[in-house]
Design an enzyme around this catalytic site. Structure first.
Site, PDB file in Angstrom:
ATOM      1  N   HIS A 194       0.818  -1.206   0.000  1.00  0.00           N
ATOM      2  CA  HIS A 194       0.000   0.000   0.000  1.00  0.00           C
ATOM      3  C   HIS A 194       0.848   1.250   0.000  1.00  0.00           C
ATOM      4  CE1 HIS A 194      -3.119  -2.871   1.525  1.00  0.00           C
ATOM      5  NE2 HIS A 194      -3.654  -2.338   0.460  1.00  0.00           N
ATOM      6  N   CYS A 507      -9.481  -5.084 -10.078  1.00  0.00           N
ATOM      7  CA  CYS A 507      -8.898  -3.790  -9.709  1.00  0.00           C
ATOM      8  C   CYS A 507      -7.525  -3.911  -9.048  1.00  0.00           C
ATOM      9  CB  CYS A 507      -9.864  -2.999  -8.826  1.00  0.00           C
ATOM     10  SG  CYS A 507     -10.188  -3.768  -7.247  1.00  0.00           S
TER      11      CYS A 507
END
Lengths: 582, 89
Positions: A194, A507
């Site tokens: 992330h 995604c």
């Protein structure tokens, strides 16, 4: 420490070029702000120091007493020594006198005097002397944390600072970006982490290189090429000029690329339309052009709003934020994913408890179903922002049907309340789920009966299917979204969506991989949502692909025994496609 | 002011625990206490100071005591050091 020009080849994590000077963040040591104080401020700084010392002494006494009871005298003695260190009057007097003569804040003086004391010990060949240094540092850490408070323990950064550290959380990237850091060099973190996602979103270059923070001297000149993963320590004048030129050329590359976006929808060679969407985390420089070209936002990660703060944002703050997003993308649609919080997105000092196995722990939808008020507040804010009828809700990390039912029930409750209050919202708002746990992929057909769309998060799906932590560089060789097991789960989900008549999106990072594109088209995917920088290439490549043809390759690819077998089949196909074009 | 030279005899030198014992011993006296090792002179009542000496086994330390109870203090401090801080290993 590296003293002369050295080029380190690291792993590229987030593209871009930064030229500046290094600032080393030593792990475990808070970064201490340093600032001047007035003569009137001396007294309050000294008082603050005394309070911090008092608190530390009280803490250590407690530790000593409980250690004495639990494990006996020898361990208690350690704290005995630390107590003496904390309350060393001679040392504290030196700190106080320097505060008043140098007129600098207590934290910075305390910190620098501690280092002065400890440095000779640290370099001692005697392990007991080095241990002593650690005792002093442990005490200093306590005093400093009381003195500055955790949230302010970062300080201002000089212009053009490239931060070098052991690891960075996404929260770190956000906070340091606000402090105008221009790039990051880390020892940990993969391209799918992330931290990487957010750095790319903010267009901050990042490279990862092993134990790099121990080798780069603090304050030295540094060139960071995040696109190539190269780090140049003590660069020459020629390097500097060359990279300055490169930087100019590649500067706002993302925006320029998106401008090339065709204004017609992406079609396959045989005329089938595929939706290409953008993954976003924060308002960014590409928003306007995406909105203008009517690119749908396939994934908006709302937790990044949370990460910039230290607590959950209230309804009004969230509403304003979501409303701005809805307005900005008025001509298209936005999928807002509810807070997806977990171990890898939080900085160590947030409320989250320590878990033995956090990747399999309290994360994703799980904490939200428990913290009902937090979840309902977010849903309320999203619904209020849905009046333009262009917002969809996406629930992260669903493992079983009951979670979908619980979440939907809470959404209904919020809708009911809004109706009672006479507040307008989109009553038909679509609710979808993330398929990122193997159990969800395998039961997708059932889950699909309760939702309006499904979105496959390939990053987590890969990590959970292969039992390979995507943050762990040691087992990075295992982590591969082209593993046939992962691809079979993707296929299962797409089939389930078709059967139940709801659209399926991919995604994750792999959605932007041109190699996988024909395969996903062959499987019958409805939408690919990718980092904005990947959109142009995807649209171009889609035009070369015949959807009927690629359907035929799917069974062969899915029956492969390894990621490398998959990749070689896909490469052969890619070469064939490129040939037919020429 | 009176001084004496003592050798550190305990196996592990003046690490954290012996330093703590030594500082506890010096702090019990009214007199000021200083230790000197190879031109580094530190306050004997400051554990950070004592630690900074980084005195390993075999190193020599000059103990300097100045004040009303200096004689008893010097004797007691030297005794603690010569005892090897009751290190058993």
């Amino acid at each position: 420490m590296i003293e002369k020009r050295t080029v380190i080849k690291g792993t590229p994590i987030a593209g871009g070029i930064a030229l500046g000077q290094a600032r080393i963040l030593v792990p475990g040591r808070a970064d201490i702000p340093e600032f001047s104080i007035t003569s009137a401020g001396v007294k309050s700084e000294i008082a603050a120091l005394e309070r911090a010392v008092e608190k530390t002494v009280a803490e250590l006494r407690q530790l000593r007493d409980s250690a004495g009871k639990k494990v006996g005298g020898a361990v208690a003695k350690i704290f005995e020594a630390q107590l003496l260190i904390a309350s060393d009057f001679e040392f504290l007097n030196r700190v106080k006198s320097e505060i008043s003569t140098l007129r600098r804040n207590a934290g910075s003086i305390y910190n620098s005097l501690v280092h002065e004391t400890v440095n000779p010990l640290r370099s001692s060949a005697d392990p007991y002397m080095r241990q002593m240094a650690q005792d002093v540092e442990a005490v200093a850490k306590k005093v400093l944390s009381h003195l500055i408070g955790r949230n302010q323990a970062l300080g201002k950064l000089a212009a053009n600072t490239i931060l070098v550290g052991k690891s960075f959380t996404p929260g770190d990237i956000l906070v340091y970006r606000q402090r105008r850091a221009i790039g990051f060099v880390s020892s940990e973190g993969g391209a799918d982490s992330h931290m990487a996602l957010i750095a790319r979103g903010l267009m901050l270059p990042v490279a990862v290189a092993d134990s790099v923070w121990t080798r780069i001297p603090d304050g030295c000149r540094l060139i960071l090429n995040g696109s190539a993963g190269t780090i140049i320590i003590h660069p020459s004048e020629e390097d500097w000029q060359e990279y300055q030129r490169l930087k100019k050329r590649h500067g706002p590359a993302l925006i320029r690329r998106i401008r090339k976006l065709p204004q017609i929808p992406p079609l396959t060679k045989d005329g089938k339309e595929i939706e290409i969407g953008a993954n976003l985390s924060l308002p960014g420089p590409a928003d306007d052009i995406l909105s203008e070209r009517k690119v749908p936002v396939g994934l908006y990660r709302t937790e990044f709003l949370f990460l910039a703060q230290s607590s959950f944002p209230d309804e009004e703050t969230q509403y304003k934020y979501y409303d701005q997003i809805a307005e900005k993308f008025a001509g298209t649609s936005v999928v807002l994913r509810t807070f997806d919080l977990g171990y890898d997105k939080l900085s160590p000092d947030t409320v989250w408890t320590n878990e033995d196995n956090p990747a399999l722990g309290w994360r994703g939808i799980r904490p939200m179903l428990e913290m009902k008020n937090v979840f309902k507040t977010q849903i309320r804010a999203i619904l209020r922002a849905s009046t333009r009828r262009n917002i969809k809700i996406l629930l992260p990390m669903i493992t079983e049907l009951s979670e979908v039912e619980k979440a939907r029930r809470m959404i209904s409750q919020v809708k009911f309340k809004l109706r009672q209050e006479g507040i307008d919202f989109d009553a038909d708002i679509e609710v979808g789920i993330m398929i990122e746990v193997p159990s969800a992929a395998m039961t997708a057909e059932t889950l699909a009966t309760k939702v309006d769309f499904m979105s496959i998060g390939t990053n987590d799906l890969t990590q959970y299917t292969l039992a390979a932590d995507r943050m762990n560089s040691r087992i990075a060789y295992l982590y591969n979204s082209f593993h046939p097991a992962v691809l079979n789960l993707i296929k299962m989900t797409i089939d389930a969506g078709r059967k139940r008549g709801i659209p399926v999106t991919i995604c994750g990072e792999v959605a932007g991989d041109l190699l996988g594109l024909p395969l996903f088209l062959g499987m019958g995917i409805d939408m690919l949502s990718v980092h904005p920088g990947r959109i142009v290439d995807l649209c171009r490549t889609i035009r070369k692909i015949d959807s009927n043809l690629v359907e035929l390759m799917v069974p062969s690819v899915l029956s492969s025994g390894s990621p490398s077998a998959v990749i070689s089949k896909l490469e052969r196909f890619q070469a064939a496609v490129n040939e037919t074009r020429n | 002011m009176i001084t004496a030279t003592v050798r550190i005899i305990n196996k592990l030198g003046l690490h954290a625990r012996p330093s703590a014992m030594l500082v506890t011993a010096t702090s019990a006296w009214q007199s000021e206490v200083f230790f000197t090792k190879e031109n580094v002179r530190v306050n004997g009542k400051s554990i950070m100071g004592v630690m900074m000496l980084a005195a390993e086994k075999g190193s020599e330390i000059i103990v300097e005591v100045d004040g009303p109870d200096e004689e008893e203090a010097l004797e007691a401090i030297c005794k603690v050091i010569r005892s090897g801080f009751n290190e058993t290993d």
